[in-house]
Enzyme design. Structure first.
Site, mmCIF file in Angstrom:
data_model
loop_
_atom_site.group_PDB
_atom_site.id
_atom_site.type_symbol
_atom_site.label_atom_id
_atom_site.label_comp_id
_atom_site.label_asym_id
_atom_site.label_seq_id
_atom_site.Cartn_x
_atom_site.Cartn_y
_atom_site.Cartn_z
ATOM 1 N N TRP A 31 0.850 -1.188 0.000
ATOM 2 C CA TRP A 31 0.000 0.000 0.000
ATOM 3 C C TRP A 31 0.888 1.242 0.000
ATOM 4 O O TRP A 31 1.886 1.281 0.707
ATOM 5 C CB TRP A 31 -0.904 -0.012 1.237
ATOM 6 C CG TRP A 31 -2.021 0.969 1.150
ATOM 7 C CD1 TRP A 31 -2.075 2.198 1.756
ATOM 8 C CD2 TRP A 31 -3.237 0.824 0.416
ATOM 9 N NE1 TRP A 31 -3.245 2.819 1.445
ATOM 10 C CE2 TRP A 31 -3.991 1.981 0.619
ATOM 11 C CE3 TRP A 31 -3.748 -0.188 -0.396
ATOM 12 C CZ2 TRP A 31 -5.236 2.187 0.040
ATOM 13 C CZ3 TRP A 31 -4.995 -0.002 -0.969
ATOM 14 C CH2 TRP A 31 -5.718 1.177 -0.750
ATOM 15 N N VAL A 90 1.236 5.077 6.056
ATOM 16 C CA VAL A 90 -0.188 5.336 6.237
ATOM 17 C C VAL A 90 -0.380 6.848 6.219
ATOM 18 O O VAL A 90 0.253 7.571 6.992
ATOM 19 C CB VAL A 90 -0.720 4.748 7.564
ATOM 20 C CG1 VAL A 90 -2.228 4.935 7.659
ATOM 21 C CG2 VAL A 90 -0.350 3.284 7.699
ATOM 22 N N HIS A 97 -9.843 5.096 10.294
ATOM 23 C CA HIS A 97 -9.051 3.950 9.839
ATOM 24 C C HIS A 97 -7.558 4.179 10.087
ATOM 25 O O HIS A 97 -6.841 3.273 10.529
ATOM 26 C CB HIS A 97 -9.328 3.706 8.353
ATOM 27 C CG HIS A 97 -8.614 2.532 7.778
ATOM 28 N ND1 HIS A 97 -8.979 1.230 8.065
ATOM 29 C CD2 HIS A 97 -7.554 2.449 6.944
ATOM 30 C CE1 HIS A 97 -8.175 0.409 7.426
ATOM 31 N NE2 HIS A 97 -7.301 1.115 6.742
ATOM 32 N N ARG A 136 9.721 12.266 3.430
ATOM 33 C CA ARG A 136 10.409 11.306 4.299
ATOM 34 C C ARG A 136 10.841 10.032 3.565
ATOM 35 O O ARG A 136 11.377 9.116 4.169
ATOM 36 C CB ARG A 136 9.490 10.948 5.475
ATOM 37 C CG ARG A 136 9.316 12.104 6.445
ATOM 38 C CD ARG A 136 8.037 12.007 7.260
ATOM 39 N NE ARG A 136 7.951 13.095 8.239
ATOM 40 C CZ ARG A 136 7.617 14.348 7.944
ATOM 41 N NH1 ARG A 136 7.318 14.696 6.712
ATOM 42 N NH2 ARG A 136 7.574 15.270 8.894
#
Length: 164
Positions: A31, A90, A97, A136
């Site tokens: 992901w 994420v 979520h 990052r």
């Protein structure tokens, strides 16, 4: 220390032990692959720069960041690695979520560190925006993958020094 005050790729090259006899597992989330792919490149490149042999770097993917804990645990159980680097990303969305995935992955990785003899390095980027993640993952703030590789090498050296 906040990343805004420290480049993730900035370290004292001389302070990093030789990694030529170390075996590394890298579990990387599919992901946000534009970010995790860059983290993976940084980690592998940095491990090799410090002597890790390509055949001693085992890379496996998992679907998302929540699965990093399971993937890391399976690498440990395989006995093929001395340390695991867990890489994921994420980005906050409109629902809670984000909070559940980040908390679950963080707690899972912490649990592995507390209950196994294999260091698991936390390479989960949790950001509010995709731009922050890009910053990052090789952007203006360096690459978290570099930092994780250095941490893995230093933690294995730490373990080896305790066994002497």
């Amino acid at each position: 220390m906040a990343t805004a005050y420290h480049n993730l790729s900035d370290y004292d090259f001389q302070s990093v032990p030789d990694a030529s006899a170390m075996r590394f597992g890298i579990v990387v989330s599919e992901w946000n692959s534009n970010i995790t792919g860059a983290l993976l490149e940084g980690a592998v490149s940095t491990l090799k720069k410090h002597g890790a042999k390509e055949e001693n770097i085992l890379v496996q993917t998992v679907p998302g960041s929540f699965e990093l804990t399971f993937g890391s645990a399976q690498m440990i159980k395989s006995g093929k690695v001395d340390a695991v680097i867990a890489l994921g990303c994420v980005v906050r969305g409109d629902t809670p979520h984000f909070d559940y995935v980040c908390a679950g992955a963080t707690q899972g990785i912490a649990h592995l560190n507390a209950t196994t003899d294999t260091p698991v390095i936390y390479g989960l980027i949790t950001t509010n925006t995709m731009q922050q993640a890009e910053d990052r993952a090789g952007g203006v703030l360096g690459n978290k993958g570099d930092e994780c590789a250095i941490t893995a090498i230093k933690m294995l050296d730490f373990v080896c020094r305790l066994k002497k």
